[in-house]
Design an enzyme around this catalytic site. Structure first.
Site: not given
Ligand code: NAP
Length: 299
Positions: A73, A109
């Site tokens: 991305k 998104d």
């Molecule tokens: P990402 O860029 O890797 O971001 C993950 C986020 O989660 C970061 O802010 C991270 O915190 C936080 N995190 C991870 N483990 C944690 C913990 N133990 N305690 C607190 N915070 C924690 O991932 P992403 O692409 O944003 O995706 C995040 C979620 O959204 C995933 O589950 C994904 O499947 C879902 N998603 C859904 C859609 C949809 O269409 N419904 C679209 C995209 C993503 P830090 O910043 O502190 O590292």
């Protein structure tokens, strides 16, 4: 339905790695067929290392547009001719479309998220949002919520090595959109309680609660929730996260991430075809809440 790939068929695609279990090919191909559009959508496993070559190849053979998923991305940014305001602010692209010979990066998104909220009948514009997480999905949601007119957004993330860059990012979004955006440490329970108390919606955009960690909730204490709150979790596997169960027990209205996935696809479809995806048909075919067969939906 009569549908044949011809010499005129326009190519659209998903690039990322992995992509083989993505639902996007079914969603887009079914919508193309339904509307009689001469397009096809294929998924290609492309790593960041292969992206430049893949993009130049697809460009030279006249691809109409494509989606990008992890881990591409941001890697696509140097190759594009322009960005939409939302993609520029978010610094990430999940949809590329053509304007003449130019390839324009966009992010759907956040649009998908905001659409899923209004589709559920929830009104949050002019109100406050508490947003948990500051990763790719959270930043896209924050940008779109600010552009759409959510009045204030409190973002909570862990105080780790990315905290200060996240802080600079949200400050820039606040300056450019006029929305009040503040970043706090997720461990600051007092601030979190205060923010949730003032918010119309609590949005979990962290990956906490995603399968297989079904028992985890990002919320330290369920008593922070109140019955007037909408609690939304963008995770869609499982459909009902621990956070959503806590919220339902507290009498909150809830929303999972399934329809964010649908509407981000619908917004990309519109960029490529200029037409509205038949979302009710696609919802019925691939996004029913009781669909137990699909274990994962990579967009
Ligand atoms: P990402 O860029 O890797 O971001 C993950 C986020 O989660 C970061 O802010 C991270 O915190 C936080 N995190 C991870 N483990 C944690 C913990 N133990 N305690 C607190 N915070 C924690 O991932 P992403 O692409 O944003 O995706 C995040 C979620 O959204 C995933 O589950 C994904 O499947 C879902 N998603 C859904 C859609 C949809 O269409 N419904 C679209 C995209 C993503 P830090 O910043 O502190 O590292």
């Amino acid at each position: 339905m009569n549908y044949e790939i011809t010499g005129h068929t326009g190519l659209t695609a998903l690039l990322g790695s992995p992509v083989s279990h993505s639902i996007s090919p079914q969603m887009h191909n079914r919508a193309f067929r339904e509307l009689g559009l001469d397009y096809v959508y294929l998924a290609f496993d492309v790593t960041p290392h292969q992206l430049k070559e893949a993009f130049l190849g697809l460009k030279s053979i006249g691809i109409r547009g494509f989606n990008l998923t992890m881990p591409l991305k941001t890697a696509i940014l140097p190759y594009l001719d322009g960005l939409t305001p939302a993609a520029r602010l978010a610094g990430a692209v999940n949809t590329v479309y053509r304007e003449g010979d130019s390839f324009i990066g966009h992010t759907t998104d956040g649009i998908g998220y905001m659409q899923s909220v209004s589709d559920a009948g929830y009104e949050i514009l002019g109100q406050k949002m508490t947003l948990l997480g500051a990763g790719g999905a959270a930043t896209a949601i924050c940008v779109q919520a600010a552009l759409d007119g959510v009045a204030a957004i409190d973002v909570f993330k862990r105080k780790n090595s990315t905290f200060s860059s996240a802080s600079a990012f949200f400050q820039k979004v606040a300056e450019e959109t006029g929305c009040t955006i503040r970043l706090f440490d997720l461990a600051d329970t007092r601030r979190l309680a205060e923010s949730i108390g003032e918010s119309a919606i609590l949005t979990n955009a962290t990956s906490v609660g995603m399968a297989p960690d079904l028992e985890q909730s990002v919320l330290p204490d369920a008593s922070l929730l109140h019955p007037d709150l909408i609690v939304s979790d963008i995770i869609y596997n499982p459909r009902q996260t621990r956070l959503l169960s806590q919220a339902a027990e507290m009498g909150c209205r809830t929303l999972n991430g399934l329809y964010m996935l649908l509407f981000q696809g619908a917004a990309a479809f519109r960029c490529w075809t200029g037409q509205k995806m038949p979302v009710e048909l696609i919802r019925e075919c691939y996004f029913t809440e009781t669909d137990k067969k699909r274990k994962d939906h990579t967009p």
